[in-house]
Write a protein that holds these residues in place. Structure first.
Motif, PDB file in Angstrom:
ATOM      1  N   SER A  34       0.756  -1.376   0.044  1.00 53.34           N
ATOM      2  CA  SER A  34       0.010  -0.073  -0.030  1.00 53.34           C
ATOM      3  C   SER A  34       0.821   1.178   0.093  1.00 53.34           C
ATOM      4  O   SER A  34       0.310   2.390  -0.093  1.00 53.34           O
ATOM      5  CB  SER A  34      -1.014  -0.057   1.202  1.00 53.34           C
ATOM      6  OG  SER A  34      -1.983  -1.102   1.169  1.00 53.34           O
ATOM      7  N   TYR A  35       2.190   1.268   0.351  1.00 48.15           N
ATOM      8  CA  TYR A  35       3.142   2.373   0.348  1.00 48.15           C
ATOM      9  C   TYR A  35       4.205   2.170  -0.896  1.00 48.15           C
ATOM     10  O   TYR A  35       4.646   0.983  -0.887  1.00 48.15           O
ATOM     11  CB  TYR A  35       4.066   2.610   1.666  1.00 48.15           C
ATOM     12  CG  TYR A  35       2.653   2.824   2.783  1.00 48.15           C
ATOM     13  CD1 TYR A  35       2.791   4.389   2.919  1.00 48.15           C
ATOM     14  CD2 TYR A  35       1.753   1.818   3.333  1.00 48.15           C
ATOM     15  CE1 TYR A  35       1.679   4.608   4.081  1.00 48.15           C
ATOM     16  CE2 TYR A  35       1.106   2.266   4.419  1.00 48.15           C
ATOM     17  CZ  TYR A  35       1.037   3.499   4.868  1.00 48.15           C
ATOM     18  OH  TYR A  35       0.087   3.956   5.810  1.00 48.15           O
ATOM     19  N   GLY A  36       4.380   3.291  -1.290  1.00 43.69           N
ATOM     20  CA  GLY A  36       5.542   3.286  -2.380  1.00 43.69           C
ATOM     21  C   GLY A  36       6.158   4.444  -2.492  1.00 43.69           C
ATOM     22  O   GLY A  36       6.177   5.422  -1.473  1.00 43.69           O
ATOM     23  N   CYS A  37       7.082   4.805  -3.535  1.00 41.99           N
ATOM     24  CA  CYS A  37       7.778   5.974  -3.618  1.00 41.99           C
ATOM     25  C   CYS A  37       7.616   6.746  -4.891  1.00 41.99           C
ATOM     26  O   CYS A  37       7.987   6.177  -5.921  1.00 41.99           O
ATOM     27  CB  CYS A  37       9.207   5.576  -3.678  1.00 41.99           C
ATOM     28  SG  CYS A  37      10.562   6.671  -3.465  1.00 41.99           S
ATOM     29  N   LYS A  60       9.596  10.563  -2.684  1.00 39.90           N
ATOM     30  CA  LYS A  60       8.807  10.741  -1.707  1.00 39.90           C
ATOM     31  C   LYS A  60       8.082   9.728  -1.374  1.00 39.90           C
ATOM     32  O   LYS A  60       7.636   8.970  -2.284  1.00 39.90           O
ATOM     33  CB  LYS A  60       7.825  11.916  -1.704  1.00 39.90           C
ATOM     34  CG  LYS A  60       8.421  13.524  -1.712  1.00 39.90           C
ATOM     35  CD  LYS A  60       7.362  14.565  -2.006  1.00 39.90           C
ATOM     36  CE  LYS A  60       7.930  15.939  -1.830  1.00 39.90           C
ATOM     37  NZ  LYS A  60       6.965  16.969  -2.061  1.00 39.90           N
ATOM     38  N   ARG A  61       7.851   9.226   0.153  1.00 39.01           N
ATOM     39  CA  ARG A  61       6.910   8.159   0.403  1.00 39.01           C
ATOM     40  C   ARG A  61       5.491   8.554   0.112  1.00 39.01           C
ATOM     41  O   ARG A  61       5.060   9.764   0.209  1.00 39.01           O
ATOM     42  CB  ARG A  61       7.066   7.952   1.894  1.00 39.01           C
ATOM     43  CG  ARG A  61       8.200   7.181   2.424  1.00 39.01           C
ATOM     44  CD  ARG A  61       8.505   7.107   3.851  1.00 39.01           C
ATOM     45  NE  ARG A  61       9.442   6.172   4.225  1.00 39.01           N
ATOM     46  CZ  ARG A  61      10.651   6.211   4.270  1.00 39.01           C
ATOM     47  NH1 ARG A  61      11.186   7.452   3.904  1.00 39.01           N
ATOM     48  NH2 ARG A  61      11.666   5.387   4.355  1.00 39.01           N
ATOM     49  N   VAL A  62       4.747   7.617  -0.393  1.00 40.76           N
ATOM     50  CA  VAL A  62       3.385   8.104  -0.814  1.00 40.76           C
ATOM     51  C   VAL A  62       2.475   6.780  -0.115  1.00 40.76           C
ATOM     52  O   VAL A  62       3.144   5.602  -0.162  1.00 40.76           O
ATOM     53  CB  VAL A  62       3.194   8.140  -2.073  1.00 40.76           C
ATOM     54  CG1 VAL A  62       3.664   9.373  -2.713  1.00 40.76           C
ATOM     55  CG2 VAL A  62       3.364   7.096  -3.144  1.00 40.76           C
ATOM     56  N   LYS A  63       1.227   6.931  -0.180  1.00 39.37           N
ATOM     57  CA  LYS A  63       0.261   5.721   0.260  1.00 39.37           C
ATOM     58  C   LYS A  63      -0.575   5.601  -1.060  1.00 39.37           C
ATOM     59  O   LYS A  63      -1.275   6.849  -1.575  1.00 39.37           O
ATOM     60  CB  LYS A  63      -0.553   6.222   1.346  1.00 39.37           C
ATOM     61  CG  LYS A  63      -1.605   5.055   1.985  1.00 39.37           C
ATOM     62  CD  LYS A  63      -2.267   5.315   3.323  1.00 39.37           C
ATOM     63  CE  LYS A  63      -2.996   4.158   3.498  1.00 39.37           C
ATOM     64  NZ  LYS A  63      -4.005   4.459   4.770  1.00 39.37           N
TER      65      LYS A  63
END
Length: 236
Positions: free
Chosen positions: A66-69, A92-95
């Motif tokens: 569920s989290y990526g970059c 950046k980290r993203v959801k």
């Protein structure tokens, strides 16, 4: 309220890309190549998300974390065999909020994730402890170049230090993804230190076992040699 952003998504096998990480990727799936061609027409931004199972060829929403970059495509090179080599930089980290597969390529809506840090808490000493643990581990397994170690030592941001070390850890994809998803910088650093200490300990145990086995084998060989000599003398 967080602003949702929509960009093409590139599912990854057996790698987690962290912010500030620059790495080449070899891409062969048609949807992924189409997604890359699409981003090259615009702002060159793409979301890199790791698959839970690398053997899935056509991943759906439940097949990725569920989290990526959010990342920038720095360079794209089409290879003779039809695959593509890209140089990407994690930003950046993203959801991931929404996942859309229109059969041409995958796109996603996502929100930026803010790191958590206790006000006025200085995490640089803890980050430098992590760097020392990395140096100690690397003195044993020699898996990271001196240049990379020196580059990490020059960093002053605890979050960047944590991410750079994490990207080089010898651990499972699930463990690495868990570190990636840890927004609390202090917890992230402590997790990284624990993994390095465990690996250092395991390598030490393996080294001692190999040493004992070698000593025992040498002893057995000496005894065998002496016995053969005695047999030869007795025959004479």
């Amino acid at each position: 309220m967080e602003v949702k952003i929509t960009q093409p998504l590139l599912p990854l096998r057996d790698i987690v890309v962290f912010p500030s990480m620059v790495i080449p990727l070899f891409v062969g799936r048609d949807k992924s190549i189409t997604a890359l061609n699409e981003v090259m027409k615009g702002n060159k931004k793409i979301v890199l998300v790791t698959q839970k199972n690398s053997e899935v060829d056509d991943p759906k929403k439940n097949d990725i974390f569920s989290y990526g970059c959010e990342s920038n495509v720095l360079q794209l090179l089409k290879l003779p065999d039809g695959t593509v080599k890209v140089l990407v930089e994690g930003i950046k980290r993203v959801k991931i909020i929404d996942f859309k597969d229109d059969e041409k390529f995958i796109s996603s809506s996502y929100e930026y994730q803010k790191e958590t840090l206790i006000k006025d808490e200085d995490l640089l000493p803890l980050a430098l402890t992590a760097v020392r643990r990395l140096e100690k581990l690397n003195s044993i397994n020699k898996k990271i170049s001196t240049e990379t170690i020196n580059n990490i030592k020059q960093l002053k941001d605890p979050s960047k230090i944590a991410d750079n070390i994490a990207s080089h850890l010898n651990c499972t994809i699930s463990e690495k993804q868990q570190i990636f998803e840890t927004l609390d910088i202090k917890k992230r650093l402590n997790s990284i230190i624990k993994i390095m200490e465990n690996e250092t300990s395991i390598i030490g145990v393996e080294k001692r076992i190999r040493g004992r086995v070698k000593t025992q084998m040498e002893k057995t060989q000496r005894e065998y040699y002496l016995n053969e000599q005695l047999k030869a003398i007795q025959k004479e």
